[in-house]
Design a protein around this motif. Structure first.
Motif, PDB file in Angstrom:
ATOM      1  N   GLU A 157       9.353 -17.862 -45.739  1.00 28.55           N
ATOM      2  CA  GLU A 157       8.578 -17.310 -44.512  1.00 28.55           C
ATOM      3  C   GLU A 157       6.919 -17.234 -44.936  1.00 28.55           C
ATOM      4  O   GLU A 157       6.079 -17.096 -44.150  1.00 28.55           O
ATOM      5  N   ILE A 159       5.226 -19.733 -45.319  1.00 19.68           N
ATOM      6  CA  ILE A 159       4.548 -20.797 -44.251  1.00 19.68           C
ATOM      7  C   ILE A 159       5.293 -20.464 -42.937  1.00 19.68           C
ATOM      8  O   ILE A 159       5.009 -21.463 -42.097  1.00 19.68           O
ATOM      9  N   HIS A 160       5.701 -19.491 -42.721  1.00 15.79           N
ATOM     10  CA  HIS A 160       6.493 -19.411 -41.442  1.00 15.79           C
ATOM     11  C   HIS A 160       7.651 -20.258 -41.037  1.00 15.79           C
ATOM     12  O   HIS A 160       7.452 -20.938 -39.889  1.00 15.79           O
ATOM     13  N   LEU A 161       8.171 -20.545 -41.964  1.00 14.93           N
ATOM     14  CA  LEU A 161       9.150 -21.752 -41.719  1.00 14.93           C
ATOM     15  C   LEU A 161      10.663 -21.206 -41.538  1.00 14.93           C
ATOM     16  O   LEU A 161      10.810 -20.175 -42.071  1.00 14.93           O
ATOM     17  N   LYS A 162      11.451 -21.629 -40.715  1.00 14.81           N
ATOM     18  CA  LYS A 162      12.785 -21.453 -40.674  1.00 14.81           C
ATOM     19  C   LYS A 162      13.741 -22.506 -41.226  1.00 14.81           C
ATOM     20  O   LYS A 162      13.566 -23.372 -40.800  1.00 14.81           O
ATOM     21  N   GLU A 176       8.657 -29.980 -38.848  1.00 13.07           N
ATOM     22  CA  GLU A 176       8.136 -28.493 -38.835  1.00 13.07           C
ATOM     23  C   GLU A 176       7.477 -28.266 -40.114  1.00 13.07           C
ATOM     24  O   GLU A 176       6.426 -27.697 -40.359  1.00 13.07           O
ATOM     25  N   THR A 186       4.016 -29.846 -40.723  1.00 13.26           N
ATOM     26  CA  THR A 186       3.180 -29.210 -39.911  1.00 13.26           C
ATOM     27  C   THR A 186       2.716 -27.804 -40.503  1.00 13.26           C
ATOM     28  O   THR A 186       1.440 -27.504 -40.991  1.00 13.26           O
ATOM     29  N   LYS A 187       3.757 -27.228 -40.963  1.00 14.07           N
ATOM     30  CA  LYS A 187       3.656 -25.789 -41.515  1.00 14.07           C
ATOM     31  C   LYS A 187       2.784 -25.813 -42.713  1.00 14.07           C
ATOM     32  O   LYS A 187       2.189 -24.946 -43.156  1.00 14.07           O
ATOM     33  N   CYS A 188       3.288 -26.724 -43.752  1.00  5.90           N
ATOM     34  CA  CYS A 188       2.401 -26.820 -45.008  1.00  5.90           C
ATOM     35  C   CYS A 188       0.904 -27.087 -44.807  1.00  5.90           C
ATOM     36  O   CYS A 188       0.158 -26.476 -45.360  1.00  5.90           O
ATOM     37  N   GLN A 241      -0.605 -26.228 -42.297  1.00  7.02           N
ATOM     38  CA  GLN A 241      -1.431 -25.252 -41.578  1.00  7.02           C
ATOM     39  C   GLN A 241      -1.462 -24.052 -42.762  1.00  7.02           C
ATOM     40  O   GLN A 241      -2.533 -23.066 -42.355  1.00  7.02           O
ATOM     41  N   HIS A 242      -0.808 -24.019 -43.655  1.00 11.35           N
ATOM     42  CA  HIS A 242      -0.941 -23.120 -44.982  1.00 11.35           C
ATOM     43  C   HIS A 242      -1.796 -23.757 -45.980  1.00 11.35           C
ATOM     44  O   HIS A 242      -1.311 -23.597 -47.354  1.00 11.35           O
TER      45      HIS A 242
END
Ligand code: HQG
Length: 180
Positions: free
Chosen positions: A22, A24-27, A38, A41-43, A45-46
């Motif tokens: 969470e 990095i808002h990863l599921k 995903e 991308t999320k890494c 973005q963070h």
């Protein structure tokens, strides 16, 4: 790509794939897999700069083979070490006569009282040799190596699992099976 970058990426992946996706808002799915695109991308973005090339290098060169891709490399997960609940479908395995656990003086009192417990992880982690256990214990200070009578435990009905990266896992080790 330098060593430092590889190591810091490995640490970051341990954080998000074992403990707190969470951040990095990863599921992760119920088996602990993250979608590779995903994740990248999320890494990014963070503030954790990462691309597929770096991810491949981290997976392949990791000293403990901590992470694995699925067959078509669309997913990635940690092979063990989770604190979050994931179903790894671990294979039950027959341990050698003895397994080892590296710890430090501060934990000995508690271990004598309650045996080896999972603490914040999903399993108690054991090593097949003393050298590995020394490395594990050294993360916390001067290492103390405990010898676990794994075969005797197994004969008494305790289950052992071997992770994909060859770490031995079990639910607990009662003190009577530990040589201090
Ligand atoms: C201790 C690393 C008091 C236990 C390593 C340990 C490993 C107790 C600590 C993997 C206790 C838990 C796991 C009790 C256990 N009373 N202390 N009853 N029972 N402890 O980090 O085994 O590099 O959760 O001795 O190499 O140290 O991250 O477990 O000191 O394979 O891939 O409580 O983590 O792998 O600590 O390490 P941990 P661990 P990575």
């Amino acid at each position: 790509m330098n060593e430092k970058e590889i190591k810091s990426t490995s640490k970051f992946l341990s954080l998000v794939l074992r403990h707190s996706p969470e951040t990095i808002h990863l599921k992760l799915d119920e088996n602990g897999w993250a979608n590779v695109e995903e994740l990248i991308t999320k890494c990014n973005q963070h503030q954790k700069k990462i691309d597929l090339e770096l991810l491949n290098i981290v997976v392949e060169t990791n000293d403990k083979k901590r992470f694995t891709f699925n067959e078509d490399k669309t997913k990635i997960r940690a092979s063990q070490g989770h604190s979050i609940e994931v179903e790894l479908n671990l294979k039950e395995a027959l341990p050698l006569e003895f397994l080892y656990h590296g710890t430090v003086e501060a934990s000995i009192h508690g271990i004598k009282e309650k045996g080896l417990q999972k603490m914040s992880r999903q399993h108690v982690h054991l090593s097949k040799d003393k050298e590995t256990a020394i490395k594990v214990g050294s993360r916390r200070g001067k290492p103390i190596i405990l010898k676990v009578e794994a075969r005797r435990m197994q004969e008494a009905g305790f289950k052992f699992y071997l992770s994909e990266n060859e770490v031995w896992l079990t639910d607990e080790v009662p003190a009577k099976y530990i040589e201090f």
